[in-house]
Write a protein that holds these residues in place. Sequence first.
Motif, PDB file in Angstrom:
ATOM      1  N   ALA A  40       0.829  -1.196   0.000  1.00 26.58           N
ATOM      2  CA  ALA A  40       0.000   0.000   0.000  1.00 26.58           C
ATOM      3  C   ALA A  40       0.861   1.243   0.000  1.00 26.58           C
ATOM      4  CB  ALA A  40      -0.903   0.013   1.230  1.00 26.58           C
ATOM      5  N   ILE A  94       6.045  -4.548   9.334  1.00 31.00           N
ATOM      6  CA  ILE A  94       5.591  -3.268   8.785  1.00 31.00           C
ATOM      7  C   ILE A  94       6.811  -2.516   8.290  1.00 31.00           C
ATOM      8  CG2 ILE A  94       4.466  -1.069   9.268  1.00 31.00           C
ATOM      9  CD1 ILE A  94       2.889  -2.486  11.466  1.00 31.00           C
ATOM     10  N   VAL A  99       3.860   2.450   2.733  1.00 25.98           N
ATOM     11  CA  VAL A  99       3.668   1.404   3.742  1.00 25.98           C
ATOM     12  C   VAL A  99       3.563   0.065   3.041  1.00 25.98           C
ATOM     13  CG1 VAL A  99       2.182   0.509   5.554  1.00 25.98           C
ATOM     14  CG2 VAL A  99       2.431   2.968   5.260  1.00 25.98           C
ATOM     15  N   GLU A 100       4.339  -0.895   3.497  1.00 26.92           N
ATOM     16  CA  GLU A 100       4.170  -2.276   3.059  1.00 26.92           C
ATOM     17  C   GLU A 100       4.013  -3.150   4.285  1.00 26.92           C
ATOM     18  OE1 GLU A 100       6.376  -3.885  -0.502  1.00 26.92           O
ATOM     19  OE2 GLU A 100       7.609  -2.130  -0.042  1.00 26.92           O
ATOM     20  N   ILE A 101       3.066  -4.060   4.239  1.00 31.99           N
ATOM     21  CA  ILE A 101       2.836  -4.996   5.329  1.00 31.99           C
ATOM     22  C   ILE A 101       3.093  -6.397   4.800  1.00 31.99           C
ATOM     23  CG2 ILE A 101       1.139  -5.936   6.934  1.00 31.99           C
ATOM     24  CD1 ILE A 101      -0.140  -3.148   6.961  1.00 31.99           C
ATOM     25  N   PRO A 125      -3.124   1.592   5.254  1.00 33.19           N
ATOM     26  CA  PRO A 125      -2.863   0.557   4.251  1.00 33.19           C
ATOM     27  C   PRO A 125      -4.105   0.309   3.404  1.00 33.19           C
ATOM     28  CG  PRO A 125      -2.090  -0.124   6.412  1.00 33.19           C
ATOM     29  CD  PRO A 125      -2.925   1.108   6.616  1.00 33.19           C
ATOM     30  N   ARG A 126      -3.866  -0.305   2.254  1.00 34.61           N
ATOM     31  CA  ARG A 126      -4.970  -0.580   1.332  1.00 34.61           C
ATOM     32  C   ARG A 126      -5.734  -1.794   1.836  1.00 34.61           C
ATOM     33  NH1 ARG A 126      -2.982  -0.913  -4.548  1.00 34.61           N
ATOM     34  NH2 ARG A 126      -2.485   1.260  -4.034  1.00 34.61           N
TER      35      ARG A 126
END
Length: 417
Positions: free
Chosen positions: A7, A150, A178-180, A136-137
């Motif tokens: 995201a 995260i 942001v990437e999860i 986040p998406r």
Amino acid sequence: MTGRIFAPIFLILAALSLAGCGGGGGGGQPATGDVAVVFTDGPTDRFQRILVSMSSMSLIGPGGHVSLYDGPDITFDLLDMSEWGDLAFNTKVLAGQYNKIRMEVSQIQLVDMTAEPAETVTITNMPAGGKIDLNPRGPFEVSPDYTTVIKLDMDAKRSFQVVATGNGKLQFRPIVFVEIFQGEIFLPDRLVRVFGTVEAGSIGGADTTGDSTDDSFRLCGLTFIAQTDGPVVGDPADCVRVYADGAPSVFDATGAEVDFSAVTADANMTAVGFLVDTDDAGAILGLNSVVLELGDRQPDVAGGWATIQGVVTTDPVGCTTGTGQCFDFDPDETDPAETVRMQSGTRVFRADSVELGQSDVSTGDGASIDAVPGATDLQAALVVLSNDAASGAVTGVLDGIDTANDGVTVRLNVSTD
């Protein structure tokens, strides 16, 4: 679970939501899950240091806030992570669904060390009281069955362009990605640094000469490498399982190349590699290492490992004394050019984690170098080159989207500039 959620967040502080969420984070669920936070950053050519002071970070879900960190300010240098990621901290939180991450930043200092004298701009009066909400998406789950990572990527080049306003004040508009990650592999496009102490009794494989298939150990008492001030974050018992079965290059505290047998209990070490899942119940994550650097991280003390950013000013050639390939390197802090010595095991990567050869280092490259400053040169363990925008970026007009000949790959058709 092997998927990941991606995201990108384009965040303008002035437009941040101030909606508050009360409660205690999850409605009393007894199960907990590990959450690890990794910071990274894109390079900028204006400032040499961007010091971010953070007072708290939390997850927000239907049940309210769950704290990842809440205490005295911790300050970290964003530009110390311009070519890789740093494992900042890990904590356990109530398992459940979350849909927002909130950081609270108390101040930012931007240091231009190329000016005479060096100039520092301090920003304390920030919109939204310093609250940075990252959405986040879609929601994500924290589970007791796996670690959630995260990654927060703050784009310094575009985010911290300080502009003088009519009344002489300064403003900034951060862009945060942001990437999860939840699965077996985390952050495949970014090297991650972890600093800690080798746990006694955890070393496997060191006594088997010529067989590295089970070389590994736990690195515990983890420290946020880019942190410059504030309390130690995280539990000393938190550990990362470092896997050395891929034949990483190993260097001692003087910067000299050694073999894996030099890894001993209670030794301080920086491990650099790729985050992965682990079946070690005593570790929060695994790290497939590419470089192991024994010794303290003391950039201001002679003999300590340091990460030095700058520009390559000559192509590598055979060193005039000793062995290896040498090149001249000009640090960003306007110091005189220094000689960097690449040993046979010195690894070279691009910032997006693509491994290169030593011959790929060339004049004009921006680079971050992990080295021990010596009397006459920098004994380098790792050279990470900035991504070349000209070779990796395509700009133009998107004409259409279709499927490639393999029937799987999505293809973007672009009319370039």
